[in-house]
Scaffold this motif. Structure first.
Motif, short mmCIF file in Angstrom:
data_model
loop_
_atom_site.label_atom_id
_atom_site.label_comp_id
_atom_site.label_asym_id
_atom_site.label_seq_id
_atom_site.Cartn_x
_atom_site.Cartn_y
_atom_site.Cartn_z
N GLY A 658 14.18 -24.18 1.40
CA GLY A 658 13.02 -24.19 2.25
C GLY A 658 12.38 -22.83 2.45
N THR A 659 13.00 -21.78 1.99
CA THR A 659 12.41 -20.45 2.13
C THR A 659 11.30 -20.27 1.13
OG1 THR A 659 14.05 -19.52 0.64
CG2 THR A 659 14.57 -19.50 2.99
N GLU A 660 10.39 -19.35 1.42
CA GLU A 660 9.24 -19.08 0.56
C GLU A 660 9.27 -17.64 0.09
OE1 GLU A 660 5.82 -19.97 2.85
OE2 GLU A 660 6.17 -22.14 2.88
N GLN A 661 8.66 -17.44 -1.09
CA GLN A 661 8.60 -16.10 -1.66
C GLN A 661 7.39 -16.00 -2.55
OE1 GLN A 661 10.82 -13.58 -1.06
NE2 GLN A 661 9.46 -12.22 -2.19
N TYR A 662 6.57 -14.96 -2.39
CA TYR A 662 5.37 -14.75 -3.20
C TYR A 662 5.72 -13.89 -4.40
CZ TYR A 662 2.52 -16.66 0.56
OH TYR A 662 1.97 -17.49 1.49
N PHE A 663 4.96 -14.07 -5.48
CA PHE A 663 5.09 -13.22 -6.66
C PHE A 663 4.39 -11.90 -6.38
CE2 PHE A 663 5.97 -17.18 -8.88
CZ PHE A 663 6.92 -16.79 -9.79
N GLY A 664 5.14 -10.83 -6.48
CA GLY A 664 4.57 -9.50 -6.36
C GLY A 664 4.02 -9.22 -4.99
N SER A 665 3.28 -8.13 -4.92
CA SER A 665 2.64 -7.72 -3.68
C SER A 665 1.24 -8.32 -3.62
CB SER A 665 2.59 -6.19 -3.62
OG SER A 665 1.80 -5.70 -4.68
N PRO A 666 0.60 -8.30 -2.46
CA PRO A 666 -0.78 -8.81 -2.36
C PRO A 666 -1.75 -8.09 -3.30
CG PRO A 666 0.20 -8.60 -0.19
CD PRO A 666 1.17 -8.01 -1.14
N SER A 667 -1.55 -6.84 -3.48
CA SER A 667 -2.45 -6.11 -4.39
C SER A 667 -2.27 -6.58 -5.82
CB SER A 667 -2.18 -4.62 -4.27
OG SER A 667 -0.82 -4.34 -4.62
N ASP A 668 -0.98 -6.83 -6.21
CA ASP A 668 -0.75 -7.33 -7.57
C ASP A 668 -1.39 -8.69 -7.75
OD1 ASP A 668 0.72 -5.06 -8.08
OD2 ASP A 668 2.65 -6.00 -7.56
N THR A 669 -1.31 -9.57 -6.73
CA THR A 669 -1.92 -10.91 -6.82
C THR A 669 -3.45 -10.79 -6.87
OG1 THR A 669 -0.05 -11.81 -5.58
CG2 THR A 669 -2.04 -13.15 -5.70
N ALA A 670 -3.98 -9.87 -6.07
CA ALA A 670 -5.44 -9.68 -6.06
C ALA A 670 -5.92 -9.17 -7.41
CB ALA A 670 -5.82 -8.71 -4.96
#
Length: 752
Positions: A658-670
């Protein structure tokens, strides 16, 4: 020379009175001058007569034949005393007196007193008597022959003369007695051997020391000769050669004759003593040699023969060594006597006669043979005892090493990690090598001990009570000890093999656990790298396709790591069952491995889907941008896929827990989304260009085409949904199979 019946010692008080003396002076006829100094005191005629008898006994007959000149000094005496003395001379020495000089005082006696005429009585007296004053005395006697009392130059010391006379008489008495004794001793050597033995103790010891008597005689002779030399100088003025201490007075020839006889007899006596001493020394040496030989061949040999054992322990061997040292100490005393005797024999051999040399060499050879034989026995026994101590010491040390090794093998092995097991295994191997080296040393020292026992020097012509039996028992004991140690070492080796196998399995168990944990760490690192660095989607289809291939390889690496970890955990379960380990720390490794793997699988799937969406987007966009004639549906499809991709980039990865994790940092996603938007803007520009070119088409065709394109897009979306459902079902089946395997591993771990 006349025999002296009276000695000066017996009448020393009278002689000291100087009632008469022989000064050594001579008259013109070479007759001796006898001086009678009368004093004012009453003179004892008996003492004077005794003095004259003693003095007249000194000169020789030859000297007496020349006559005496008697000087009667009456200057301090009375006439009647002078007359009495002169008449007494007639009774004492009438034949020897040739002239009597009566020295009258300066004031002559009264004529009525001196009416007695001595010259008329010459025939009756037998000698001539003259009255003369002191200064007229030189008419009859030379001044050099007169003492200073009468104006002469002759030196005379009555005390000195008396002392020398005492020395002379003592020397004469002692030398004569010594000559008689030495003569008897020297002549006794010619008798039988029995007589020699009986008289050896007493006859070889004179009553006086010959050296002392000889020294006294030489000193006396030296003084006499020295005075004679001085007197010769004094008498060399004008007159005849004159010797105040001539041989007739102090018997210089008699002293020389006595000295010569004494030296001769003393030389014979010394030779006799030397011969007897040599014989006595030979007898003593022979007795000592036989004493040494008897002890070494008797009690000494018996002591060694009773000491044949080697002991059954180090303490027993040390006790035997102490006993042997006591025996050696007793032998050392006799060996010291042997060395002393050998030196004495060597000294006698260098100066001995042929018969003595043969006897001495025989004694020396006998003594050397016995001593060397006994020394060889002592050395052989010492070598055996040293070898026995070395053997028992090595046996004791090896037994302690085996006990230590056995104690280590019997102890439980409960190490904390593989390094401690490796250390214990190394220590075990070192102890085993030490035991092997100790056993090899024991064999070597046992062989040396048996060799020393076999090579001990034998006892010539004699046997011990049971030498072969004692030696056989000792050899059997040595062999038994070596065999027992070999069996103990073999049992320990077998136990070491079992312990080595168990410890190697434990090392393998710890290694599997460590590698399994390492697999979890590696898989976690791969997951971190996937989520933190795998963000870019590529700027075109080619780059995206390349990234997709790399992603698949990356997933393969993770899959291999996961499979390797599961294999290690399965091996751990098997090793635990083999080692019967009920508690291990690897029980939580499997859940950790599965949890990380599930998180990685979800993240990898999401990453793959995003790359596939990006590949479809870039492929469609590049096709639209490159074609001259593009359907509006294609543009709409590109626009839809781009927006879908943008929406996917904003979504997190949801793990099974149930835990969440984003790929990379927000800047990398942007940055990744910016590349998609730029491509969408190009597609939109393409759309505007196409709209400007196709204004002449009617609206119906556009609507129809729009409807057809919408339907086509709906079909595509439906197909994608179907494929998605099939993939979800496959993933659920895979997860169910993995869950079943995990449950099996967990149950096996719990069973261990």
């Amino acid at each position: 020379m006349s025999n002296v019946t009276v000695e000066a010692t017996n009448m020393l008080p009278i002689l000291k009175k100087k009632l008469a003396f022989l000064s050594g002076g001579k008259d013109r006829r070479s007759g001796l001058i006898l001086t009678i100094p009368l004093s004012s005191d009453q003179t004892s005629m008996e003492e004077l007569s005794a003095t004259l008898d003693y003095l007249l006994s000194i000169p020789s007959q030859k000297c007496k034949a020349r006559g005496f000149t008697v000087i009667v000094d009456g200057r301090k005496s009375q006439w009647n005393i002078v007359k009495t003395v002169v008449l007494m001379l007639q009774n004492v020495i009438p034949a020897e007196v040739s002239l009597v000089c009566v020295v009258k005082p300066d004031e002559f006696w009264d004529k009525k007193v001196t009416h007695f005429c001595f010259w008329k009585e010459k025939d009756r007296l037998g000698f001539e008597v003259i009255l003369v004053s002191a200064n007229k005395l030189t008419r009859y006697i030379e001044p050099c022959q007169l003492t200073d009392d009468f104006g002469g130059s002759l030196d005379y010391d009555h005390n000195d003369w008396l002392n020398k006379r005492l020395v002379f008489e003592k020397f004469t008495r002692e030398s004569t007695s010594l000559l008689d004794e030495l003569s008897i001793i020297n002549d006794s050597d010619k008798g039988s051997a029995v007589d020699k033995e009986k008289s050896a103790d007493c006859a070889l010891l004179p009553s006086v020391d010959p050296e002392t008597v000889l020294q006294t005689g030489h000193e006396l002779l030296s003084e006499l000769q020295q005075r004679r030399f001085n007197g010769s100088e004094g008498g060399g003025q004008g007159g005849p050669a004159w010797c105040p201490m001539e041989e007739e007075l102090l018997a210089q020839p008699q002293v020389m004759k006595l000295l010569d006889s004494l030296r001769e007899q003393y030389t014979r006596y010394q030779e006799l003593c030397r011969q007897r001493n040599k014989r006595t020394q030979l007898d003593e040496i022979h007795a000592k040699v036989m004493q040494v030989v008897t002890w070494l061949q008797g009690p000494g040999s018996e002591l060694l023969k009773t000491q044949q054992a080697i002991g059954d322990s180090m303490r027993a061997a040390q006790a035997l060594q102490q006993k042997h040292e006591e025996i050696e100490s007793q032998h050392s005393e006799w060996f010291a006597v042997y060395v002393e005797l050998n030196q004495q024999i060597a000294a006698l051999l260098s100066a001995g006669e042929e018969e003595e040399v043969v006897e001495l060499k025989a004694l020396q050879q006998q003594l050397s043979d016995v001593c060397y034989q006994q020394a060889a026995q002592l050395e052989g026994r010492q070598n055996v005892l040293q070898a026995a101590q070395g053997f028992h010491g090595t046996t004791q040390e090896l037994s302690q090493q085996l006990d230590g090794l056995l104690g280590m093998l019997c102890a439980d092995v409960a190490p904390a990690d593989g390094a401690s097991i490796q250390q214990n295994l190394k220590l075990l191997e070192e102890k085993l090598q030490t035991v092997e080296a100790g056993l090899a040393s024991l064999r070597q020292k046992g062989g040396l001990l048996m060799e020393q026992m076999c090579t001990q020097p034998p006892w010539p012509l004699e046997e011990t009570e049971n030498p072969a039996g004692e030696q056989q028992d000792s050899t059997q004991h040595v062999q038994t000890v070596m065999e027992e140690m070999q069996l103990r070492k073999q049992r320990c080796e077998d136990m070491v093999d079992v312990r080595r196998l168990k410890m190697l399995q434990m090392v393998q168990l710890f290694k599997c656990e460590e590698d399994a944990l390492q697999s979890v760490e590696w898989l976690g690192e791969l997951l971190d790298a996937l989520l933190k660095t795998h963000v870019r989607l590529g700027d075109d289809s080619q780059e995206t396709r390349t990234m997709l291939d790399k992603h698949r390889k990356f997933v393969d690496v993770a899959q291999s790591t996961y499979d390797y970890g599961r294999q290690l955990l399965q091996a751990t379960v098997v090793l635990c069952q083999s080692l019967r380990c009920t508690t291990r720390s690897s029980g939580d490794t499997l859940p950790r491995l599965n949890r990380v793997w599930k998180q990685f699988s979800v993240s990898a799937e999401e990453r793959q889907q995003r790359l596939e969406l990006a590949l479809n987007f870039h492929t469609a966009a590049e096709k639209v941008l490159q074609q001259e004639c593009v359907d509006p549906e294609s543009l709409d499809e590109v626009d839809t896929s781009g927006k879908t991709l943008l929406d996917r980039l904003t979504l997190p990865v949801i793990f099974p827990d149930g835990t969440e994790q984003y790929f990379g940092s927000p800047s990398d996603t942007a940055a990744a989304a910016e590349g998609v938007r730029e491509r969408l803007m190009l597609v939109e520009e393409r759309r505007l260009q196409l709209q400007e070119v196709g204004l002449h088409d009617d609206d119906e065709e556009e609507e129809e085409e729009g409807l057809n394109g919408h339907e086509a897009r709906l079909d595509v979306i439906g197909e994608e949904l179907s494929e998605k459902e099939e993939q979800d079902e496959e993933e659920e089946e895979e997860e169910e199979g993995a869950r079943q395997v995990d449950e099996d591993l967990e149950r096996a771990t719990q069973d261990c």
